[in-house]
Every structure is written in C-alpha cells, then in structure tokens.
Design a protein around this motif. Sequence first.
Motif, PDB file in Angstrom:
ATOM      1  N   UNK A 123       0.926  -1.101   0.000  1.00 42.88           N
ATOM      2  CA  UNK A 123      -0.044  -0.026   0.002  1.00 42.88           C
ATOM      3  C   UNK A 123       0.982   1.296  -0.084  1.00 42.88           C
ATOM      4  N   UNK A 180       1.447   5.585  -0.170  1.00 44.07           N
ATOM      5  CA  UNK A 180       0.867   7.036   0.227  1.00 44.07           C
ATOM      6  C   UNK A 180       2.016   8.095  -0.376  1.00 44.07           C
ATOM      7  N   UNK A 224      -3.615  10.552   0.428  1.00 42.17           N
ATOM      8  CA  UNK A 224      -4.036   9.392   0.979  1.00 42.17           C
ATOM      9  C   UNK A 224      -3.513   8.217   0.691  1.00 42.17           C
ATOM     10  N   UNK A 225      -4.266   6.973   1.400  1.00 38.31           N
ATOM     11  CA  UNK A 225      -3.683   5.668   1.245  1.00 38.31           C
ATOM     12  C   UNK A 225      -4.234   5.059  -0.222  1.00 38.31           C
ATOM     13  N   UNK A 263      -4.008   1.290  -2.238  1.00 36.24           N
ATOM     14  CA  UNK A 263      -3.364  -0.174  -2.350  1.00 36.24           C
ATOM     15  C   UNK A 263      -2.835  -0.424  -3.597  1.00 36.24           C
ATOM     16  N   UNK A 305       3.982   0.822   1.980  1.00 36.02           N
ATOM     17  CA  UNK A 305       3.814   0.042   3.264  1.00 36.02           C
ATOM     18  C   UNK A 305       3.770  -1.362   2.711  1.00 36.02           C
ATOM     19  N   UNK A 331     -12.527 -11.909  -0.315  1.00 32.58           N
ATOM     20  CA  UNK A 331     -12.141 -10.796  -0.801  1.00 32.58           C
ATOM     21  C   UNK A 331     -11.382 -10.138   0.501  1.00 32.58           C
ATOM     22  N   UNK A 332     -10.554  -9.394   0.136  1.00 27.39           N
ATOM     23  CA  UNK A 332      -9.782  -8.631   1.082  1.00 27.39           C
ATOM     24  C   UNK A 332     -10.700  -7.990   2.179  1.00 27.39           C
ATOM     25  N   UNK A 333     -10.496  -8.238   3.381  1.00 27.75           N
ATOM     26  CA  UNK A 333     -11.474  -7.625   4.583  1.00 27.75           C
ATOM     27  C   UNK A 333     -10.940  -6.441   4.985  1.00 27.75           C
ATOM     28  N   UNK A 334      -9.566  -6.678   5.829  1.00 25.25           N
ATOM     29  CA  UNK A 334      -8.926  -5.433   6.241  1.00 25.25           C
ATOM     30  C   UNK A 334      -7.312  -5.765   6.487  1.00 25.25           C
ATOM     31  N   UNK A 335      -6.710  -4.759   6.646  1.00 19.20           N
ATOM     32  CA  UNK A 335      -5.139  -4.746   6.909  1.00 19.20           C
ATOM     33  C   UNK A 335      -4.778  -4.573   8.306  1.00 19.20           C
ATOM     34  N   UNK A 336      -4.449  -5.739   8.691  1.00 22.55           N
ATOM     35  CA  UNK A 336      -4.420  -5.944  10.265  1.00 22.55           C
ATOM     36  C   UNK A 336      -2.899  -5.178  10.762  1.00 22.55           C
ATOM     37  N   UNK A 342       0.999  -3.646   9.705  1.00 24.33           N
ATOM     38  CA  UNK A 342       1.569  -2.649   8.647  1.00 24.33           C
ATOM     39  C   UNK A 342       3.126  -2.631   9.037  1.00 24.33           C
ATOM     40  N   UNK A 343       4.114  -2.456   8.004  1.00 16.34           N
ATOM     41  CA  UNK A 343       5.326  -2.052   8.431  1.00 16.34           C
ATOM     42  C   UNK A 343       5.377  -0.442   8.488  1.00 16.34           C
ATOM     43  N   UNK A 397     -13.989  -0.558   7.756  1.00 21.01           N
ATOM     44  CA  UNK A 397     -12.817  -0.642   8.436  1.00 21.01           C
ATOM     45  C   UNK A 397     -12.549   0.858   8.930  1.00 21.01           C
ATOM     46  N   UNK A 441      -9.127   3.139  10.287  1.00 18.02           N
ATOM     47  CA  UNK A 441      -7.791   3.227  10.761  1.00 18.02           C
ATOM     48  C   UNK A 441      -7.202   4.591  11.114  1.00 18.02           C
ATOM     49  N   UNK A 498      -4.974  -0.232  12.393  1.00 16.31           N
ATOM     50  CA  UNK A 498      -6.274  -0.726  12.278  1.00 16.31           C
ATOM     51  C   UNK A 498      -6.960  -0.425  13.869  1.00 16.31           C
ATOM     52  N   UNK A 543      -8.883   7.029   8.309  1.00 16.31           N
ATOM     53  CA  UNK A 543      -9.330   6.607   7.044  1.00 16.31           C
ATOM     54  C   UNK A 543     -10.474   5.412   7.167  1.00 16.31           C
ATOM     55  N   UNK A 564     -11.990   2.084   5.102  1.00 17.38           N
ATOM     56  CA  UNK A 564     -11.650   1.307   3.938  1.00 17.38           C
ATOM     57  C   UNK A 564     -12.540   0.204   3.771  1.00 17.38           C
ATOM     58  N   UNK A 611     -10.238  -2.957  -1.327  1.00 20.75           N
ATOM     59  CA  UNK A 611      -9.168  -2.477  -1.622  1.00 20.75           C
ATOM     60  C   UNK A 611      -9.124  -0.876  -1.814  1.00 20.75           C
TER      61      UNK A 611
END
Lengths: 121, 103
Positions: A37, A39, A44-45, A47, A95, A104-109, A111-112, B34, B36, B46, B87, B89, B92
Amino acid sequence: EVQLVESGGGLVQPGGSLRLSCAASGFTFRNYWMNWVRQAPGKGLEWVANIKQDGSDKYYVDSVKGRFTISRDNAKNSLYLQMNSLRVEDTAVYYCARSVVVTVTRYFQHWGQGTLVTVSS
Amino acid sequence: DIQMTQSPSSLSASVGDRVTITCQASQDINNYLNWYQQKPGKAPKLLIYDASNLETGVPSRFSGSGSGTDFTFTINSLQPEDIATYYCQQRITFGQGTRLEIK
C-alpha cells in the motif's frame, strides 16, 4: 509480536527500477495474503498490489499493471515489489501490510513502518 | 468499483469532545467497513474492523457503527493523543481521510 520491516526505497530517476523488500516475523508468513500500500506525500492511502499465500494469485492497481511485480519467498518470510519504468507519480511511502482475506480482502491488520521511494530527475 | 465517500475532510475539536466521522459506500457493502488511525510520520493502525469490532488493544473510547451503505466512526471524549488522520476502508479502497485537529 508481528513485525514487518520494509527496505529498498531511495531516489531513482524516471524510467528507472527499484526492488522493495519486506521482512516478516512473529507469525506464520506462508498462511497470509500480503500487500503493498502506498501513500504519496501529503495524500491518502492507495492499495498497490497483493499476493496469495502460495504466490499463485496476484492483483494490481491499474496504474502499476505491467510495470510492478509482487512476489514472495515463504522460505525467507519475505515479500517483494519489483518496480520498473518508474514515474514521478510513483513517488510515495510504500507500506507492506498483512491482510485478512475471506473471499475478498477484508482489512489490513498489520503494517510495516514504510519505505520512501522518490522518483525524480 | 465501489466508491467510498468520507466526511468531513478535516475536523477541529476540543479535548473531551465527542467526534464523529462518516463514510458512505456507493452500494451495499454489508458490514465490511474498517477504520484506521494514522499519526504523522507513522504507519496506519487498524482501529475498527467489520464496522463495529474493536481491534485488540484499542481504547474503548473508539467505536464504529453502521451497515449497508452508511457508516459512522466515533471518538468519545477526545484525547490529545488522538490527533491523527482517520481513514475508512472497504476491500482495496480507502476513503479520502479525515484530518483531526485539537481546537
């Protein structure tokens, strides 16, 4: 503790290439979908790409298709992003993120901390 | 593609205030929304998943609600450390973000 540590960012000229890496620890890496992801400065963010647990499925945002390649090495607990034909608009913090996927993608739990890529002449 | 509309884009509030941010989807997304928090120079974190579930370790003053197309994120009793950009989400797609400042 889940840890994701990105590296490989830097300054590159337009048209150049860069390879980002993400070292994962604290969880069973081969069991998770992984993502990049980004930025852009002050924005903003967005994907960028993701890859299935075994690397068999990969998806990209339209703006990077044909230029970026996501890959992983489960033996090394590492995620990669090969970025070719870089453009000024690819300038961003990138990131690495672990996602929860149920169909499907649900959420990003997790992050680096991110790595900065600057594309400029 | 499903579009996410987040509002407001910025918000100024006082310590102790209740703060509300909304996110609207262009079509029914069930409860797959979700939230963030991103502090300056840091990675996103999150806070809320599946509309209303508090991620482990997140203070209870944060909450989320909604289903279908309309969702709300609330901070009860704003604290100085809550200054950040928030944010929403879905899959994606991220919302545009809400910058929260202390008045």
